[in-house]
Write a protein that holds these residues in place. Structure first.
Motif, PDB file in Angstrom:
ATOM      1  N   LEU A   1       0.823  -1.208   0.000  1.00  0.00           N
ATOM      2  CA  LEU A   1       0.000   0.000   0.000  1.00  0.00           C
ATOM      3  C   LEU A   1       0.860   1.263   0.000  1.00  0.00           C
TER       4      LEU A   1
ATOM      5  N   SER B   1      -7.906  -2.318   6.215  1.00  0.00           N
ATOM      6  CA  SER B   1      -7.525  -2.661   4.841  1.00  0.00           C
ATOM      7  C   SER B   1      -8.739  -2.739   3.925  1.00  0.00           C
TER       8      SER B   1
ATOM      9  N   ALA C   1      -2.225   3.941   4.233  1.00  0.00           N
ATOM     10  CA  ALA C   1      -1.275   2.947   4.742  1.00  0.00           C
ATOM     11  C   ALA C   1      -0.991   3.187   6.214  1.00  0.00           C
TER      12      ALA C   1
END
Length: 503
Positions: free
Chosen positions: A130, A426, A388
């Motif tokens: 990411l 996520s 992230a």
């Protein structure tokens, strides 16, 4: 095409490759590749950490977001810097004393659980990928702005240079390159800014386009209070959970050196983040049309041409282009080392082992990040990095804080917290990157998930640990003594530590 800028980018790439060639000669052992044999001094390590940390989001994205949305976006540089204060107070020295190579090593060391290690390994790979995506996006944007090439060209150039450098010498090789790249980035932003500010003041355009209430007053717009506090939580707590940042503290000689390194990093980052903020303000005066065209991330590269023009503008653009590529290369190198280290240990180690596994894992990490870059939507670089951070804050931050400071953490609790935080954060991140957030409150939560996912991760980790108190690690007392005792005391006899662990 700005020929000077292309030459500057080429020079930065060649210097990075030259350092990698040196690393090929001096890096021989697994410890060299993973943690530079734990022999990096505080000043060099602080420069390398700062070079690695100041990514595409710092060099280009902060200025673009300040141009677009004003003072609310100052929480990005404030939070990214303050994250190191949290790391200094709670994590730096104990983490170094754990003797781990990677975050999965620490997870297994602390709770003595192979499932916890595997979950941590998966999360390291996820966070690393990411974080790599906006680096490749920024490289494509920069080379496109300088040459008119397709955006995939810049991503491919950075990927190849990083791969050559990392595969050559691992952590020992990239440490020197990243330290050099920090100072290059600082000079690359500071030098043009002196000329741009002087021209701005001389032309009397001080107040142009700066009177928008929504731009100069914080927390304007729908769900703004939630979005700001979620951003603060993600950036303050996410730093200590970033694999490529944490692995740097394993390269220090001892816990005291880790603390000295962190204090130095705080000073370096504070000096740097003043600069992109000023570029965002100048962009509001001279390049406000970039907002309508959706090219706010290119404002740093656009300003010299618009304000100065001529050969002087081209020279300063070339310097900025070199600094931008240094940002992509330094951060990408650290990410590939951290992801490659985990994949090499936990996935390929049983077949290849040691340095060959590390090298193959590095190739796999870069290839996966390139594919994800091509699939992702046109997300602002700084926001992509912040997502992230949200995953890191929702997973490894609870593990490190509770693992270091709470003796009640159990293996089931660690796995539960990592899983809950990882799934919630996520899922939101991938939704935004691949499709876009929905509208309303759900959209706000998906855009900035940390204010939901971080408390959920802490609650899961603590709650499950309390329900499974019978599963405390067998060597818990010795582990905690090692984490909190200075290295000059001999605690080695009969101890359990990651260098003896086997996956």
């Amino acid at each position: 095409m700005n020929t000077l800028a292309v030459l500057a980018v080429l020079a930065v790439s060649l210097v990075t490759l030259a350092v990698g060639a040196v690393g090929l000669r001096i890096s021989r052992t697994t410890s060299d590749f993973y943690v530079a044999s734990r022999a990096v001094g505080p000043v060099l390590n602080a420069s390398a950490i700062s070079g690695e940390y100041l990514s595409a989001a710092s060099f280009l994205g902060v200025a673009g977001l300040v141009l677009l949305r004003g003072v609310d976006m100052l929480w990005y540089p404030v939070g990214w810097t303050a994250g190191y204060l949290m790391l200094l107070v709670f994590v730096a020295a104990p983490l170094r004393r754990s003797r781990a190579y990677t975050l999965p090593d620490f997870a297994e060391f602390r709770v003595e659980s192979l499932p916890a290690r595997r979950v941590a390994s998966a999360l390291v790979v996820l966070i690393g990928l990411l974080y790599l995506v906006p680096q490749f996006q920024g490289a494509g944007l920069t080379l496109s702005a300088l040459t008119g090439s397709p955006t995939w060209v810049g991503a491919m150039v950075v990927a190849l240079v990083v791969l050559a450098n990392v595969v050559s010498g691992g952590m020992r090789s990239i440490t020197i390159a990243q330290a050099f790249q920090y100072w290059l980035k600082l000079v690359a932003l500071l030098t043009p800014l002196v000329f741009l500010l002087r021209r701005w003041l001389d032309t009397g355009a001080v107040h142009a386009h700066l009177d928008s209430r929504a731009w100069v007053e914080p927390m304007q717009g729908p769900h703004s209070t939630y979005l700001v506090y979620s951003l603060i939580l993600a950036t303050f707590l996410g730093t200590m959970g970033l694999p490529h940042v944490v692995v740097r503290f394993y390269t220090n000689r001892d816990g005291h050196a880790a603390r000295r390194t962190t204090v130095t990093v705080l000073g370096m980052l504070s000096a740097f983040y003043l600069l992109p903020t000023m570029y965002g303000v100048l962009g509001r005066v001279y390049a406000s049309d970039l907002i309508a065209s959706g090219r706010t991330d290119s404002v740093v590269l656009e300003l010299p041409r618009r304000i100065l023009g001529g050969t002087g503008g081209d020279l300063l653009t070339a310097l900025l282009g070199a600094g931008a590529f240094a940002a992509f290369l330094s951060t990408s190198s650290g990410l590939v080392v951290s992801v490659g280290g985990v994949l090499g240990q936990d996935l390929l180690g049983r077949w290849l082992g040691g340095v060959p596994a590390f090298r193959v894992a590095g190739v796999l990490a870069v290839a996966a990040a390139l594919v994800l870059t091509l699939l992702s939507s046109g997300l602002a670089v700084a926001h992509a990095v912040e997502l992230a951070f949200a995953v890191a804050a929702s997973t490894f931050c609870p593990l490190l804080l509770l693992g270091i400071w709470w003796r009640g953490l159990t293996a089931p609790g660690a796995v539960a917290g990592l899983s809950v935080g990882g799934i919630l954060s996520s899922s939101a991140v991938l939704t935004v990157m691949l499709g876009g957030a929905p509208s309303g409150w759900l959209g706000a939560v998906v855009t900035q998930p940390a204010l939901v996912s971080v408390p959920a991760a802490f609650a899961s980790m603590i709650g499950v640990s309390l329900l499974t108190r019978a599963h405390l690690p067998a060597h818990l007392a010795r582990t905690l003594v090692r984490l909190h005792t200075p290295e000059d005391l001999d605690l080695d006899r009969g101890s359990y530590h990651p260098e003896n662990a086997r996956s």
